[in-house]
Design an enzyme around this catalytic site. Sequence first.
Site, PDB file in Angstrom:
ATOM      1  N   ASP A   1       0.858  -1.178   0.000  1.00 26.38           N
ATOM      2  CA  ASP A   1       0.000   0.000   0.000  1.00 26.38           C
ATOM      3  C   ASP A   1       0.900   1.236   0.000  1.00 26.38           C
ATOM      4  O   ASP A   1       2.128   1.113  -0.044  1.00 26.38           O
ATOM      5  CB  ASP A   1      -0.910  -0.002   1.242  1.00 26.38           C
ATOM      6  CG  ASP A   1      -0.138   0.190   2.539  1.00 26.38           C
ATOM      7  OD1 ASP A   1       1.111   0.247   2.501  1.00 26.38           O
ATOM      8  OD2 ASP A   1      -0.786   0.289   3.593  1.00 26.38           O
TER       9      ASP A   1
ATOM     10  N   ASP B   1       1.429   4.834   2.251  1.00 30.98           N
ATOM     11  CA  ASP B   1       1.022   5.463   3.506  1.00 30.98           C
ATOM     12  C   ASP B   1       1.476   6.928   3.544  1.00 30.98           C
ATOM     13  O   ASP B   1       2.619   7.227   3.188  1.00 30.98           O
ATOM     14  CB  ASP B   1       1.682   4.723   4.693  1.00 30.98           C
ATOM     15  CG  ASP B   1       1.512   3.218   4.603  1.00 30.98           C
ATOM     16  OD1 ASP B   1       0.415   2.733   4.887  1.00 30.98           O
ATOM     17  OD2 ASP B   1       2.488   2.523   4.222  1.00 30.98           O
TER      18      ASP B   1
ATOM     19  N   ASP C   1      -3.252   4.487   2.726  1.00 30.15           N
ATOM     20  CA  ASP C   1      -3.587   4.839   4.106  1.00 30.15           C
ATOM     21  C   ASP C   1      -3.211   6.296   4.357  1.00 30.15           C
ATOM     22  O   ASP C   1      -2.075   6.688   4.095  1.00 30.15           O
ATOM     23  CB  ASP C   1      -2.785   3.968   5.101  1.00 30.15           C
ATOM     24  CG  ASP C   1      -3.512   2.682   5.436  1.00 30.15           C
ATOM     25  OD1 ASP C   1      -4.588   2.436   4.861  1.00 30.15           O
ATOM     26  OD2 ASP C   1      -2.992   1.933   6.273  1.00 30.15           O
TER      27      ASP C   1
END
Length: 539
Positions: A335, A337, A463
């Site tokens: 992902d 962040d 995120d």
Amino acid sequence: MIPFKRRKVISSVTGNSCSDSNCKFPGVVIFLLGRKMGASRRAFLTRLGHGKGFNIQDCFSCSITHLVSENNSGREVQTWLVSQTGGQEREIESNSAGLGLVHLLDITWYTESMQAGCPVAIKDRHRLQERAEPGAELQVALVPSYACQRHTPLLHHNTVLTDALSILAENAELTDNEGRGVAFRRAAALLKSLPHEIRGMEQLKGLPCLGDHCLRVIKEVLEDGTCSEVETTRQSGQFTALKALTGIFGVGAKTADRWFREGIHTPSDLQRSGHTLNRAQQAGLQYYDDLNRPVTKAEADAIGRIVERAVSEVLPGAEITLIGGFRRGKNTGHDVDFLITHPDEGKEEGLMVKVVSWLEAQDFLLYQKTTRNSYLESKDGPARPPSNMDRFERCFSIFRLSTHNGVRMTETDPHSHFSVHPHDSHPTPQTCRTVDVLSREDSSEIGQPQSSHSQSWRAVRVDLVVSPYSQFSFALLGWTGSKLFERELRRWAVHEKAMTLSSHTLYDSKQRQYLRANSEEEIFALLGLEYVPPCGRNA
Ligand code: UTP
Ligand code: MN
């Protein structure tokens, strides 16, 4: 493997350790090794020492500064040390400050000190003989046992061994065996930090963090090229299924295990099962292939530019920083962040909702779930969270990243204000390398549920975290990872410093106060640790 709790208490003799008030020599904490000495002689020598005001501990722990033995070689004592601590807990080579080393001494030092009535200066003849193995002594002295005391680079020399240990760690984590998982992860992290390749077991003597189980695995890999336990795990139906199921965004180990017991082994099984899924899991299934394809640094940077635009539209002056694995110098991640803050404390409140609205209006989001902060609700300041979960305003999202023709993604954008921390390990390249993000494999069979969208975009997990400016350094440190590095920082803080570290603050239990810091360097200093830059935190 001996359970950790039983191992902690190593041996004891009759009579109490000398209380603080009786100790005349505070810098000297002695442990008398019972091995080959015998219990009665050990008890006698202990009483003698206590009578003269020496601090002699019954159990071996990280506070010991002088380990005294009789009729043992240096090698024997080191082997004993490794067998006692075995990668489970605590260090063997450093004292509580993490700096001084344990002196491995012969009984002659002790008896001379008894005669003198004070600890005599350590001479060479007092030290246990280790000449047969000069390397071992060196390693004990040089490799500290907490990962946060070491520099762990991304690229290292022992990938064959660490890959094997990581499979066992992953399997332990998937089967609700956190303690074992951590032991494997610590062992792997230790090997990652070594400056050379391990080729034989003798090179491991005196190293911390390597328990019996890990040593068995390492030995097998070194001798046979593979380890049967690792291969069996890798091929096991349970492991494969739990991995595939937890690969669905929104599915944790517990849910995956429940489904596995019901005979659901793949995302396609789940799709067919008719189970009611929550929104996250539905999205996870829908974008399964994309979300299981590593995100590249170029894609992370492209997302960074979008987030930066969103943030500057809704709150000028707000700052965003790339965190997580990419900040540690990784080239890919599961992902992306980001940490967002604003120099005027308070301005960041309510920021996430606005950022998310902007992103949604621009059609950048395929999924989002925003959680409000909870630290403001607590009356007594940035209190310690009940668990390691932190209380920031946070958004778990899935971005729709265009890979559209003509969208040429560059690794750096000279006009971008997107901040890169000065210690980051990937310096800005002078030339912009164009990256073709179009090349995309066709959906694999697992991805039946995935929408058959054209190749003009891909789904990416992102995120976002918002922190008040005053907590920024703690948030930055807490969100840069790696997970094990963070765990080790917190363990160090508690065990060695009587402090509690979170992504919000550092609490000193002795002084009973929260400590402030304006940079990561300050936090390391408060913890009594050498600064480790993000690229060295790949534990
Ligand atoms: P990630 O899970 O994103 O890990 O969390 P990563 O190191 O970036 O790895 P990849 O490349 O995405 O796979 C980043 C860091 O954020 C912190 C953890 O310390 C982790 O190392 N974190 C994450 C939290 O503090 N709380 C969370 O709920 C999640
Ligand atoms: Mn990440």
